[in-house]
Design a protein around this motif. Structure first.
Motif, mmCIF file in Angstrom:
data_model
loop_
_atom_site.group_PDB
_atom_site.id
_atom_site.type_symbol
_atom_site.label_atom_id
_atom_site.label_comp_id
_atom_site.label_asym_id
_atom_site.label_seq_id
_atom_site.Cartn_x
_atom_site.Cartn_y
_atom_site.Cartn_z
ATOM 1 N N MET A 1 70.772 52.209 39.637
ATOM 2 C CA MET A 1 69.486 51.850 39.088
ATOM 3 C C MET A 1 69.469 50.357 38.783
ATOM 4 N N ALA A 2 68.449 49.680 39.263
ATOM 5 C CA ALA A 2 68.337 48.241 39.074
ATOM 6 C C ALA A 2 67.784 47.915 37.694
ATOM 7 N N VAL A 3 68.175 46.778 37.176
ATOM 8 C CA VAL A 3 67.639 46.285 35.921
ATOM 9 C C VAL A 3 66.353 45.528 36.244
ATOM 10 N N THR A 4 65.253 45.921 35.596
ATOM 11 C CA THR A 4 63.959 45.310 35.873
ATOM 12 C C THR A 4 63.234 44.969 34.574
ATOM 13 N N GLN A 5 62.238 44.099 34.678
ATOM 14 C CA GLN A 5 61.439 43.678 33.521
ATOM 15 C C GLN A 5 60.481 44.793 33.119
ATOM 16 N N GLN A 6 60.516 45.172 31.851
ATOM 17 C CA GLN A 6 59.668 46.237 31.318
ATOM 18 C C GLN A 6 58.747 45.670 30.248
ATOM 19 N N LEU A 7 57.514 46.153 30.226
ATOM 20 C CA LEU A 7 56.549 45.774 29.203
ATOM 21 C C LEU A 7 55.881 47.038 28.681
ATOM 22 N N ALA A 8 55.589 47.043 27.398
ATOM 23 C CA ALA A 8 54.812 48.127 26.800
ATOM 24 C C ALA A 8 53.782 47.495 25.871
ATOM 25 N N ARG A 9 52.555 47.966 25.967
ATOM 26 C CA ARG A 9 51.513 47.495 25.048
ATOM 27 C C ARG A 9 51.280 48.596 24.017
ATOM 28 N N VAL A 10 51.450 48.214 22.758
ATOM 29 C CA VAL A 10 51.355 49.174 21.664
ATOM 30 C C VAL A 10 50.729 48.509 20.442
ATOM 31 N N PRO A 11 50.133 49.304 19.563
ATOM 32 C CA PRO A 11 49.694 48.748 18.284
ATOM 33 C C PRO A 11 50.919 48.395 17.434
ATOM 34 N N ALA A 12 50.797 47.386 16.605
ATOM 35 C CA ALA A 12 51.903 47.012 15.710
ATOM 36 C C ALA A 12 52.313 48.194 14.847
ATOM 37 N N GLU A 13 51.344 49.001 14.446
ATOM 38 C CA GLU A 13 51.627 50.165 13.599
ATOM 39 C C GLU A 13 52.500 51.188 14.324
ATOM 40 N N TYR A 14 52.325 51.300 15.634
ATOM 41 C CA TYR A 14 53.128 52.238 16.419
ATOM 42 C C TYR A 14 54.592 51.800 16.418
ATOM 43 N N LEU A 15 54.819 50.520 16.642
ATOM 44 C CA LEU A 15 56.185 49.998 16.638
ATOM 45 C C LEU A 15 56.826 50.216 15.268
ATOM 46 N N ALA A 16 56.085 49.945 14.208
ATOM 47 C CA ALA A 16 56.603 50.150 12.852
ATOM 48 C C ALA A 16 56.887 51.630 12.595
ATOM 49 N N ALA A 17 56.012 52.514 13.066
ATOM 50 C CA ALA A 17 56.216 53.954 12.864
ATOM 51 C C ALA A 17 57.453 54.445 13.616
ATOM 52 N N CYS A 18 57.686 53.917 14.811
ATOM 53 C CA CYS A 18 58.879 54.304 15.576
ATOM 54 C C CYS A 18 60.146 53.847 14.867
ATOM 55 N N ARG A 19 60.113 52.633 14.344
ATOM 56 C CA ARG A 19 61.271 52.115 13.610
ATOM 57 C C ARG A 19 61.527 52.983 12.365
ATOM 58 N N LYS A 20 60.471 53.336 11.646
ATOM 59 C CA LYS A 20 60.599 54.163 10.447
ATOM 60 C C LYS A 20 61.124 55.548 10.809
ATOM 61 N N SER A 21 60.611 56.121 11.878
ATOM 62 C CA SER A 21 61.063 57.438 12.320
ATOM 63 C C SER A 21 62.551 57.425 12.642
ATOM 64 N N ALA A 22 62.997 56.379 13.331
ATOM 65 C CA ALA A 22 64.416 56.275 13.680
ATOM 66 C C ALA A 22 65.276 56.183 12.421
ATOM 67 N N ASP A 23 64.801 55.435 11.429
ATOM 68 C CA ASP A 23 65.551 55.281 10.173
ATOM 69 C C ASP A 23 65.616 56.586 9.385
ATOM 70 N N GLU A 24 64.541 57.360 9.433
ATOM 71 C CA GLU A 24 64.460 58.559 8.594
ATOM 72 C C GLU A 24 64.938 59.830 9.280
ATOM 73 N N SER A 25 64.990 59.832 10.598
ATOM 74 C CA SER A 25 65.382 61.028 11.333
ATOM 75 C C SER A 25 66.894 61.223 11.281
ATOM 76 N N PRO A 26 67.363 62.450 11.052
ATOM 77 C CA PRO A 26 68.809 62.689 11.012
ATOM 78 C C PRO A 26 69.504 62.356 12.334
ATOM 79 N N ASP A 27 68.781 62.499 13.443
ATOM 80 C CA ASP A 27 69.401 62.189 14.736
ATOM 81 C C ASP A 27 68.931 60.850 15.314
ATOM 82 N N GLY A 28 68.203 60.056 14.530
ATOM 83 C CA GLY A 28 67.758 58.742 14.983
ATOM 84 C C GLY A 28 66.595 58.774 15.955
ATOM 85 N N ASP A 29 65.928 59.942 16.074
ATOM 86 C CA ASP A 29 64.812 60.051 17.020
ATOM 87 C C ASP A 29 63.674 59.137 16.566
ATOM 88 N N HIS A 30 63.328 58.217 17.413
ATOM 89 C CA HIS A 30 62.334 57.197 17.090
ATOM 90 C C HIS A 30 60.927 57.561 17.552
#
Length: 174
Positions: A1-30
């Motif tokens: 698998m080649a390494v390629t440039q990836q982009l995702a467009r998301v609301p800032a709140e989504y990124l913050a919610a994923c970070r919070k989910s990873a911190d609070e989830s017992p298995d780190g699920d973001h």
């Protein structure tokens, strides 16, 4: 698998919610799973687009916009995304992002770039065009011009939609 440039467009709140989910989830699920329509795989196009634009002597303002479009402007810690079930596994330079305001600026500047004129400055001969980028013509099966047009168009549309919706863009190599 080649390494390629990836982009995702998301609301800032989504990124913050994923970070919070990873911190609070017992298995780190973001719970990072943006819709595929909000993700873009630029392949290896960023360096080729920048090279073609430099060869065509595109002005510095627009070259900078193209660089920001593929490199971002603010380093972001995405280490929390390197966990099951949706690990992104970034490689290369640290992941970055562009704020919604920067996305709007980049989108406007990308809209001013005449990619057809830039591609028209490339040599018609595939071997010569490929040699300008240190590769033979076989590295892009559908031809350099078509590759650049397709990827620039995708990038411009991606940024345009992100600007219209007021989203930030997260960038990484995976």
């Amino acid at each position: 698998m080649a390494v390629t440039q990836q982009l995702a467009r998301v609301p800032a709140e989504y990124l913050a919610a994923c970070r919070k989910s990873a911190d609070e989830s017992p298995d780190g699920d973001h719970h990072w799973d943006p819709p595929s329509s909000d993700c873009l795989d630029l392949d290896w196009a960023p360096a080729l687009l920048a090279g073609a634009c430099r060869l065509a002597q595109l002005d510095d303002v627009h070259l900078d916009a193209l660089r920001w479009a593929s490199e971002g402007d603010t380093e972001v810690d995405l280490g929390f995304l390197n966990a099951y079930p949706h690990a992104i596994g970034p490689f290369g330079p640290p992941p970055t992002l562009l704020s919604p305001e920067a996305v709007a600026r980049v989108s406007a500047l990308l809209g001013e770039i005449d990619i057809q004129a830039i591609v028209a400055t490339l040599p018609a001969d595939r071997h010569h065009a490929g040699s300008l980028f240190g590769r033979g013509p076989e590295f892009i099966p559908d031809g350099l011009a078509e590759y650049l047009l397709r990827h620039f168009d995708a990038l411009r549309k991606f940024y345009g939609e992100a600007a219209r919706r007021g989203l930030l863009i997260v960038l990484w190599w995976d």
